[in-house]
Design a protein around this motif. Structure first.
Motif, PDB file in Angstrom:
ATOM      1  N   MET A   1       0.828  -1.191   0.000  1.00  0.00           N
ATOM      2  CA  MET A   1       0.000   0.000   0.000  1.00  0.00           C
ATOM      3  C   MET A   1       0.870   1.251   0.000  1.00  0.00           C
ATOM      4  SD  MET A   1      -2.142   2.551   1.511  1.00  0.00           S
ATOM      5  CE  MET A   1      -1.330   2.758   3.017  1.00  0.00           C
ATOM      6  N   THR A   2       1.933   1.252   0.822  1.00  0.00           N
ATOM      7  CA  THR A   2       2.758   2.445   0.914  1.00  0.00           C
ATOM      8  C   THR A   2       3.566   2.687  -0.353  1.00  0.00           C
ATOM      9  OG1 THR A   2       4.474   1.172   1.996  1.00  0.00           O
ATOM     10  CG2 THR A   2       2.932   2.371   3.412  1.00  0.00           C
ATOM     11  N   ARG A   5       1.672   5.088  -2.490  1.00  0.00           N
ATOM     12  CA  ARG A   5       1.322   6.388  -1.921  1.00  0.00           C
ATOM     13  C   ARG A   5       1.861   7.543  -2.776  1.00  0.00           C
ATOM     14  NH1 ARG A   5      -1.745   8.079   1.444  1.00  0.00           N
ATOM     15  NH2 ARG A   5      -1.748   6.274   2.780  1.00  0.00           N
ATOM     16  N   GLU A 104     -10.466  11.464   1.616  1.00  0.00           N
ATOM     17  CA  GLU A 104      -9.538  10.628   2.374  1.00  0.00           C
ATOM     18  C   GLU A 104      -9.855   9.165   2.111  1.00  0.00           C
ATOM     19  OE1 GLU A 104      -8.668  11.294   6.532  1.00  0.00           O
ATOM     20  OE2 GLU A 104      -9.451  13.329   6.324  1.00  0.00           O
ATOM     21  N   THR A 105      -8.945   8.488   1.448  1.00  0.00           N
ATOM     22  CA  THR A 105      -9.074   7.050   1.219  1.00  0.00           C
ATOM     23  C   THR A 105      -7.700   6.418   1.370  1.00  0.00           C
ATOM     24  OG1 THR A 105      -8.782   7.384  -1.157  1.00  0.00           O
ATOM     25  CG2 THR A 105     -11.038   7.228  -0.368  1.00  0.00           C
ATOM     26  N   GLU A 106      -7.681   5.179   1.777  1.00  0.00           N
ATOM     27  CA  GLU A 106      -6.415   4.480   1.995  1.00  0.00           C
ATOM     28  C   GLU A 106      -5.868   3.852   0.718  1.00  0.00           C
ATOM     29  OE1 GLU A 106      -4.424   4.121   4.727  1.00  0.00           O
ATOM     30  OE2 GLU A 106      -5.689   5.700   5.566  1.00  0.00           O
ATOM     31  N   ARG A 107      -6.745   3.373  -0.138  1.00  0.00           N
ATOM     32  CA  ARG A 107      -6.283   2.546  -1.254  1.00  0.00           C
ATOM     33  C   ARG A 107      -6.205   3.249  -2.600  1.00  0.00           C
ATOM     34  NH1 ARG A 107      -7.275  -3.328  -0.822  1.00  0.00           N
ATOM     35  NH2 ARG A 107      -7.595  -3.067  -3.028  1.00  0.00           N
TER      36      ARG A 107
END
Length: 193
Positions: A1-2, A5, A104-107
């Motif tokens: 995931m990172t 980014r 705001e989303t993580e993926r």
């Protein structure tokens, strides 16, 4: 995931900020026209014809004689040139902002247009105020959302309830940069609205 980014940040930046292509192209066109004009003036002077606006010798004489011109005129021209240069510098350095917001989303990188946010806020404000959808109008800027309500004649609107509902709706969106909410109720209502 990172590892994704930085890619998402780059995509988000590209979608939120516009390039300064229009300003650069406009300035280039103006410089090209100025150079073409000077070239035509020089060619006409070499051919012994009168200039379109001024002969090159007259322009050079005017520049050389600037010291004898009134100081107010020279200072005004200098100040105008400095302001134009400062404006061009600001346009070149600052990014253009598109009318979009980042969620705001993580993926993923999720971009929402201001018109979508405004539509949702108008629908929520009209529902809480018990108005027809046409009586609620919302303006969204990069930092704020202003709701304009036009009540039906003879009815009152609970402005605080609408403001609370709008703030809750903004918080539910999960915007990366929160919006400051404001509700404005028009003093004159619509008949049968």
């Amino acid at each position: 995931m990172t590892k994704y980014r930085s890619t998402y940040q780059r995509i988000s930046r590209r979608e939120l900020y516009s390039p300064r292509s229009v300003a650069a192209i406009t300035l280039a066109i103006l410089v090209i026209f100025a150079c073409l004009w000077l070239m035509i003036e020089i060619v006409l002077n070499l051919l012994g014809q009168p200039g379109l606006l001024a002969a090159p010798a007259d322009m050079a004489g005017a520049v050389a004689g600037a010291s004898s011109a009134p100081s107010v005129l020279v200072g005004g021209l200098g100040l105008t040139g400095a302001l134009i240069g400062l404006l061009l510098l600001v346009v070149a350095v600052t990014p253009g902002r598109r009318s979009r917001h980042l969620l705001e989303t993580e993926r993923t990188a999720t971009i929402v247009d201001n018109e979508v946010i405004a539509s949702a806020l108008a629908r929520e404000a009209a529902r809480v105020a018990e108005l027809a959808p046409d009586n609620a109008r919302v303006t969204v800027t990069p930092h704020s959302a202003t709701v304009h309500l036009t009540p039906t004649s003879g009815t009152a609107i609970d402005q605080q309830a609408v403001l609370t509902a709008v703030r809750e709706q903004i918080n539910a969106f999960g915007l990366l940069r929160s919006l400051h909410a404001k509700v404005v109720v028009v003093s004159t209502g619509r008949v049968g609205g």
